[in-house]
Structure formats: C-alpha cells, structure tokens
Design a protein around this motif. Sequence first.
Motif, PDB file in Angstrom:
ATOM      1  N   VAL A 101      37.513  40.065  28.804  1.00  0.00           N
ATOM      2  CA  VAL A 101      38.561  41.014  28.968  1.00  0.00           C
ATOM      3  C   VAL A 101      39.224  40.781  30.270  1.00  0.00           C
ATOM      4  N   ALA A 102      38.359  40.005  31.255  1.00  0.00           N
ATOM      5  CA  ALA A 102      38.975  39.614  32.579  1.00  0.00           C
ATOM      6  C   ALA A 102      40.026  38.600  32.370  1.00  0.00           C
ATOM      7  N   MET A 103      39.679  37.764  31.681  1.00  0.00           N
ATOM      8  CA  MET A 103      40.742  36.630  31.468  1.00  0.00           C
ATOM      9  C   MET A 103      42.009  37.052  30.549  1.00  0.00           C
ATOM     10  N   GLU A 104      41.676  37.884  29.718  1.00  0.00           N
ATOM     11  CA  GLU A 104      42.705  38.301  28.865  1.00  0.00           C
ATOM     12  C   GLU A 104      43.963  39.404  29.574  1.00  0.00           C
ATOM     13  N   THR A 105      43.269  40.060  30.597  1.00  0.00           N
ATOM     14  CA  THR A 105      44.046  41.057  31.246  1.00  0.00           C
ATOM     15  C   THR A 105      44.521  40.810  32.672  1.00  0.00           C
ATOM     16  N   ALA A 106      44.066  39.706  33.213  1.00  0.00           N
ATOM     17  CA  ALA A 106      44.148  39.289  34.608  1.00  0.00           C
ATOM     18  C   ALA A 106      45.649  39.631  35.060  1.00  0.00           C
ATOM     19  N   THR A 107      46.696  39.250  34.286  1.00  0.00           N
ATOM     20  CA  THR A 107      48.092  39.295  34.706  1.00  0.00           C
ATOM     21  C   THR A 107      48.890  40.197  33.674  1.00  0.00           C
ATOM     22  N   THR A 108      48.022  40.713  32.710  1.00  0.00           N
ATOM     23  CA  THR A 108      48.803  41.522  31.719  1.00  0.00           C
ATOM     24  C   THR A 108      48.666  42.796  31.457  1.00  0.00           C
ATOM     25  N   ASN A 109      47.539  43.437  32.292  1.00  0.00           N
ATOM     26  CA  ASN A 109      47.447  44.786  32.087  1.00  0.00           C
ATOM     27  C   ASN A 109      46.582  45.407  33.604  1.00  0.00           C
ATOM     28  N   GLU A 110      47.438  46.015  34.163  1.00  0.00           N
ATOM     29  CA  GLU A 110      46.961  46.279  35.671  1.00  0.00           C
ATOM     30  C   GLU A 110      45.543  47.075  35.704  1.00  0.00           C
ATOM     31  N   ARG A 111      45.857  48.122  34.755  1.00  0.00           N
ATOM     32  CA  ARG A 111      44.698  49.026  34.926  1.00  0.00           C
ATOM     33  C   ARG A 111      43.315  48.353  34.574  1.00  0.00           C
ATOM     34  N   ILE A 112      43.228  47.794  33.409  1.00  0.00           N
ATOM     35  CA  ILE A 112      41.948  46.947  33.265  1.00  0.00           C
ATOM     36  C   ILE A 112      41.669  46.034  34.084  1.00  0.00           C
ATOM     37  N   ASN A 113      42.716  45.292  34.541  1.00  0.00           N
ATOM     38  CA  ASN A 113      42.487  44.216  35.735  1.00  0.00           C
ATOM     39  C   ASN A 113      41.842  44.740  36.904  1.00  0.00           C
ATOM     40  N   LEU A 114      42.340  45.863  37.056  1.00  0.00           N
ATOM     41  CA  LEU A 114      41.472  46.798  38.458  1.00  0.00           C
ATOM     42  C   LEU A 114      40.185  47.048  38.142  1.00  0.00           C
ATOM     43  N   ALA A 115      39.944  47.763  36.831  1.00  0.00           N
ATOM     44  CA  ALA A 115      38.549  47.718  36.481  1.00  0.00           C
ATOM     45  C   ALA A 115      37.713  46.396  36.524  1.00  0.00           C
ATOM     46  N   CYS A 116      38.101  45.316  36.161  1.00  0.00           N
ATOM     47  CA  CYS A 116      37.362  44.169  36.221  1.00  0.00           C
ATOM     48  C   CYS A 116      37.046  43.877  37.666  1.00  0.00           C
ATOM     49  N   ARG A 117      37.784  44.096  38.393  1.00  0.00           N
ATOM     50  CA  ARG A 117      37.698  43.586  39.853  1.00  0.00           C
ATOM     51  C   ARG A 117      36.422  44.595  40.324  1.00  0.00           C
ATOM     52  N   GLU A 118      36.798  45.897  39.933  1.00  0.00           N
ATOM     53  CA  GLU A 118      35.789  46.719  40.634  1.00  0.00           C
ATOM     54  C   GLU A 118      34.393  46.297  39.998  1.00  0.00           C
ATOM     55  N   ALA A 119      34.362  45.833  38.624  1.00  0.00           N
ATOM     56  CA  ALA A 119      33.002  45.825  37.974  1.00  0.00           C
ATOM     57  C   ALA A 119      32.366  44.211  38.546  1.00  0.00           C
ATOM     58  N   TYR A 120      33.137  43.348  38.764  1.00  0.00           N
ATOM     59  CA  TYR A 120      32.711  42.117  39.271  1.00  0.00           C
ATOM     60  C   TYR A 120      32.438  42.356  40.811  1.00  0.00           C
ATOM     61  N   GLY A 121      32.936  43.162  41.615  1.00  0.00           N
ATOM     62  CA  GLY A 121      32.572  43.646  43.055  1.00  0.00           C
ATOM     63  C   GLY A 121      31.053  44.199  43.063  1.00  0.00           C
ATOM     64  N   LEU A 122      30.898  44.851  41.755  1.00  0.00           N
ATOM     65  CA  LEU A 122      29.464  45.264  41.918  1.00  0.00           C
ATOM     66  C   LEU A 122      28.415  44.298  41.699  1.00  0.00           C
ATOM     67  N   LEU A 123      28.708  43.311  41.032  1.00  0.00           N
ATOM     68  CA  LEU A 123      27.677  42.188  40.702  1.00  0.00           C
ATOM     69  C   LEU A 123      27.570  41.495  41.977  1.00  0.00           C
ATOM     70  N   VAL A 124      28.683  40.961  42.599  1.00  0.00           N
ATOM     71  CA  VAL A 124      28.739  40.087  43.656  1.00  0.00           C
ATOM     72  C   VAL A 124      28.016  40.681  44.871  1.00  0.00           C
ATOM     73  N   THR A 125      28.221  41.966  45.164  1.00  0.00           N
ATOM     74  CA  THR A 125      27.507  42.950  46.135  1.00  0.00           C
ATOM     75  C   THR A 125      26.161  42.932  45.937  1.00  0.00           C
ATOM     76  N   ALA A 126      25.728  43.204  44.502  1.00  0.00           N
ATOM     77  CA  ALA A 126      24.146  43.116  44.356  1.00  0.00           C
ATOM     78  C   ALA A 126      23.506  41.700  44.463  1.00  0.00           C
ATOM     79  N   PHE A 127      24.278  40.776  44.232  1.00  0.00           N
ATOM     80  CA  PHE A 127      23.552  39.636  44.999  1.00  0.00           C
ATOM     81  C   PHE A 127      23.763  39.329  46.137  1.00  0.00           C
ATOM     82  N   GLN A 128      24.575  39.768  46.778  1.00  0.00           N
ATOM     83  CA  GLN A 128      25.138  39.462  48.149  1.00  0.00           C
ATOM     84  C   GLN A 128      23.755  40.326  49.070  1.00  0.00           C
ATOM     85  N   ASP A 129      23.732  41.637  48.521  1.00  0.00           N
ATOM     86  CA  ASP A 129      22.438  42.473  49.319  1.00  0.00           C
ATOM     87  C   ASP A 129      21.123  41.594  49.152  1.00  0.00           C
TER      88      ASP A 129
END
Lengths: 183, 183
Positions: A101-129
């Motif tokens: 989904v992230a690759m399909e929508t990175a530059t073609t669907n802003e709403r879904i792109n923002l959701a992907c950013r938020e989701a990846y942010g949760l993963l990265v933060t979990a590892f970071q913590d």
Amino acid sequence: MSSAREEILQATTALLEKQGSHATGLNEIIRESGAPKGSLYYYFPEGKDQLVSEAVLAAGQGVAARIRANLADIGLAAFILRIAENVESSGFAAGSPLTAVAMETATTNERINLACREAYGLLVTAFQDYLQTNGVEPGRALEQATFITAAIEGGIILSRTYHTADPLRTVAGQLGLLRFGVF
Amino acid sequence: MSSAREEILQATTALLEKQGSHATGLNEIIRESGAPKGSLYYYFPEGKDQLVSEAVLAAGQGVAARIRANLADIGLAAFILRIAENVESSGFAAGSPLTAVAMETATTNERINLACREAYGLLVTAFQDYLQTNGVEPGRALEQATFITAAIEGGIILSRTYHTADPLRTVAGQLGLLRFGVF
DNA sequence: GTCTATATGCAGATAGAC
DNA sequence: GTCTATCTGCATATAGAC
C-alpha cells in the motif's frame, strides 16, 4: 463495538497484505469478511480511501503492539524469526500489511500516504523505545530503529517473492550479529 | 530494434515504480510512452502479464548493470546515497521498480512472480559478486548481499513514504558501518 | 443497519479495416 | 504496424426501500 465494522477492517488488512490496495475490491472485502454487504458504506461513508486508511493505521497499531509485547522478551533475532514463521505459515500471502500500500500510494493518494506514515512511525518508535531501554541514546536509537525496520521490510519482500523464509532468516542473522543496544 | 516497443517498456517500468501493477492501465502506459496505441498488442500479444513481466525483468537488468558499473568504484555507502538522490529528485515517485509489483503479485500472479524472482536474483548476484571480489567467501557473500538488498529496499519504502531521503541515508550510514567485504 | 438496484466509468482484450 | 470500434466485466459509488 460493532463487530461487522471490525470484520471489515480485518478482512481489508489481510487483502491489502496479500495484494495491495488497487487489486482489492470492495466486493472482495465484503465477501471475505462475511459482514453484511449493505454495511460497508454505513461504517465507512467516505468510501475506499477511508477504509484503507483505517485498515493501514489499525495494522500499524497491531504490529507495534506485537513489537512491544515480545521484542524485549525474546530479542531482535528471535523476533524476526517469528515473523519469518508467520510469513511462511501464511503461504507467503501475509507479511507487512503496509509495504504494498505504501509503495502504491506514496505519491498518488495523500490520505492513504499519511496513514502509512503514521503506521510506519508506530513501528519505528516501538523499535526505538526498545533500543533506548537497552541504553542506546535517542538519536542513535532512531537511526538503528529505522535501519531495523527497513531491513525487516526488505526481508519480507524477498521472502514473499521467493516463497521461502530464508531471506528473513538471513536478515535475522545479520541484524543479530549487530547486537543493537548491546554495544 | 523497435523504438515503440522500448518506449512502451520504459513507460511501463516508470509507472510500475510509481504505483504498482494493478493501478497501471494499458491506456495510461500508451499515453505516457507516446507510442502508437495500436502497437501495444502487436508487440505484447499476451497482454498485460507479458508486458509487466518483461518490464520487471528489464528493470532488474538495468539496476544490476548500475550496481556492476558503479559499486566497485564508489563503495556501498556512496552507492546508496546515489539511490537516495535519485529517489528524491524523482519527487519520490521512483525508486525500486520491483517492490510494489513483487508484493502485489507474490501469491496472485505466477508469471509476474517468476519475473520478480529473476529480477531480484540479478540484484543479489550483482552485490554478491562485488563482495566476493572483495574477498568474502561465497556463502557469506550471498547472505550479506541478501541483507544489503533487503535494507536498501526497505530504505526506499520508508523514503518514498515519508517524502524524504533521510531513511535511505540512514541505511547508507548503518550499512557503511559494517564495511562488508573489509572484515 | 442492511438491502437491492443502478449509475457511471474504466479495465483488459479482440476484430477487422487500412 | 497501426487504427478504431466494440465486447465483456468489474470497479466505486449512490439512491431509496425496508
């Protein structure tokens, strides 16, 4: 909580994982979910974009929760090996509900792109913590968490493509050698 | 060599890179390529699957060639930084012509899946050859090449999603620390 | 909350003229 | 080699009954 709504979201996540967003039709989602057909636009009045965005975010929350629940107990390499087993036992249809989904929508669907950013942010933060808990200073922890997330995502891609868990096992082994948080 | 055929393949690769396979229509490909509309099924009589499979394979060959042409000269970290620049200068619409397609089709389209395997194989082998040239023994080189490929792919995903080259730069830095082929 | 029917559009693919 | 016209099917979305 509405169970139909949850079933729709879960079916959506599974289909996004297997084949991405564009290949996933609303009829297919309803069929797989077993939810009443008439309820889709009732629960998701803004249509497919809303549904996909919510599914992506919920998937990110789910993965982050699993990181927080297990990583500290079993360590990074074992955690990735567990992912490898899950990918394998799904017949290589699952693994990373975000990537396609992230690759399909990175530059073609802003709403879904923002959701992907938020989701990846949760993963990265979990590892970071996890890394910070093990003594890594914040800036370094963010870099290492980003690197870990990237390597796992890439391992999932290769494992799903080749229909073997080997690439993910290799990622587990190589990342394991690095002993993040230890030195 | 037919130039229309090449133009169609190149336009297809660019669109697959930007948005994956299912979101890419044949009309869109013809429009972007500037090739004559009537020539699509003339050059690709087996339709979209053939076209996508050939585009994926050609993309893999192109990337592998770039690895072989540049990696030994500039080193791994600089090579990844160059990828980061390319992703950035495309407005995050390009970067990895394989990822989205591979995830979409891993278990849903055997022909394209096989093309993805072949294409990824070319990348991994190109990295592996580089490592072996630098003295890493074959088995270890394959593992490290797989790991490098995975980390770069993951970095591209994160960079495209976040519309910043930072994740790829982080991958370059972290992989650079490892000095593959040096110890 | 859930249903069916339907509007509209575009997808991939094929036939046959030129 | 390239064109247009067309077939068939499915996509998302909406309207309105129940």
